[in-house]
Design a protein around this motif. Sequence first.
Motif, short mmCIF file in Angstrom:
data_model
loop_
_atom_site.label_atom_id
_atom_site.label_comp_id
_atom_site.label_asym_id
_atom_site.label_seq_id
_atom_site.Cartn_x
_atom_site.Cartn_y
_atom_site.Cartn_z
N ARG A 1 4.52 4.53 -4.67
CA ARG A 1 3.13 4.84 -4.98
C ARG A 1 2.67 4.05 -6.20
NH1 ARG A 1 0.69 9.75 -3.15
NH2 ARG A 1 1.86 10.70 -1.44
N LEU B 167 -0.31 1.36 -6.23
CA LEU B 167 -1.41 1.45 -7.18
C LEU B 167 -1.55 0.15 -7.95
CD1 LEU B 167 -3.55 3.26 -8.56
CD2 LEU B 167 -1.77 3.95 -10.18
N ARG C 64 -4.86 -2.22 -7.89
CA ARG C 64 -5.58 -2.51 -9.12
C ARG C 64 -5.63 -4.02 -9.40
NH1 ARG C 64 -3.36 1.90 -13.57
NH2 ARG C 64 -4.60 3.69 -12.88
N GLU D 289 1.32 3.12 -19.26
CA GLU D 289 0.35 4.11 -18.75
C GLU D 289 1.03 5.19 -17.93
OE1 GLU D 289 -3.56 4.43 -15.80
OE2 GLU D 289 -2.55 2.51 -16.13
N VAL E 227 0.91 7.35 -15.02
CA VAL E 227 0.14 7.34 -13.77
C VAL E 227 0.55 8.49 -12.86
CG1 VAL E 227 -0.30 4.85 -13.81
CG2 VAL E 227 1.79 5.71 -12.72
N GLU F 128 -0.59 11.43 -12.30
CA GLU F 128 -1.68 12.04 -11.53
C GLU F 128 -2.32 11.02 -10.61
OE1 GLU F 128 -2.04 15.22 -11.59
OE2 GLU F 128 -0.55 15.40 -13.20
N ALA F 129 -2.52 9.81 -11.10
CA ALA F 129 -3.21 8.79 -10.30
C ALA F 129 -2.48 8.48 -9.01
CB ALA F 129 -3.38 7.51 -11.13
N ILE F 130 -1.14 8.48 -9.03
CA ILE F 130 -0.40 8.10 -7.82
C ILE F 130 -0.39 9.20 -6.77
CG2 ILE F 130 1.07 6.48 -9.06
CD1 ILE F 130 3.32 8.58 -8.92
N MET G 143 -3.15 10.72 -5.67
CA MET G 143 -4.41 10.73 -4.94
C MET G 143 -4.17 10.29 -3.50
SD MET G 143 -6.37 11.94 -7.15
CE MET G 143 -7.96 11.76 -6.36
N VAL H 217 -3.73 6.58 -2.51
CA VAL H 217 -2.54 5.88 -2.99
C VAL H 217 -1.39 6.05 -2.01
CG1 VAL H 217 -0.91 5.65 -4.91
CG2 VAL H 217 -3.31 6.13 -5.38
#
Length: 231
Positions: free
Chosen positions: A40, A44, A48, A85, A87, A89-91, A93, A96
């Motif tokens: 993931r 991401l 990006r 960073e 990530v 939480e971001a991964i 979504m 992702v």
Amino acid sequence: MAGHISIAIDGPSGSGKSTLARKLAERLGFVYLDTGAIYRAMGLYVHRAGADLDDEQAVDALLPRLQKIRFGHENGTQRVFLGEEDVSEAIRMPEVSVYASQVAAYAAVRAFLLDMQREFAELYDVVMDGRDIGTVVLPHASLKVFLTATPERRAERRYAELRSRGVEEAYEQVLQDIRDRDERDMSRDISPLRQAADAVVLDTTDLDLDESLEALVRLAETRLPLGGERA
């Protein structure tokens, strides 16, 4: 049994692999590695970077510049870092998950990340989950488990997880995403999702989280040299 103990947990998307593998590692005092989080994070990163995820050569070209993927812990919770960073939480979504599935189909990506995963098993007693752990990453794992459940049950769990994080997604879309992910993972040319010949199948369709965990603990206790039994 000499060396470190490794437990490989494979299965389709939404089968609860990550949650159960993490809890099993806690119970046994093992190190947990969420390999799905690695892919993931890779997906991401590629997204990006603006590369076309359907363009294998474009994805491969980004590998030498990949920021380091590493793991940490905060209040007992595993955190995932891409460079500096967090990530974690971001991964998680929904989109992702699609990025991860796309980049995981490429041989160069899988080879690039393979050593990172195997190094953990050489250094620690590990519980590792993914889609090709028992078949490719750790073919000689001490215990292999293939964790599964019906697509509908897996969609219900994923839907509840998303809502708990404040992500609004229709159940029907979650179910379709699950089915699409299954198709991609099982039909890809490189390391497709499949049960290892010597894996124990655990169907959790009718089991809750605690029941599933206890079933895994029983498997480990009956099939592995734990505690004082270890050489």
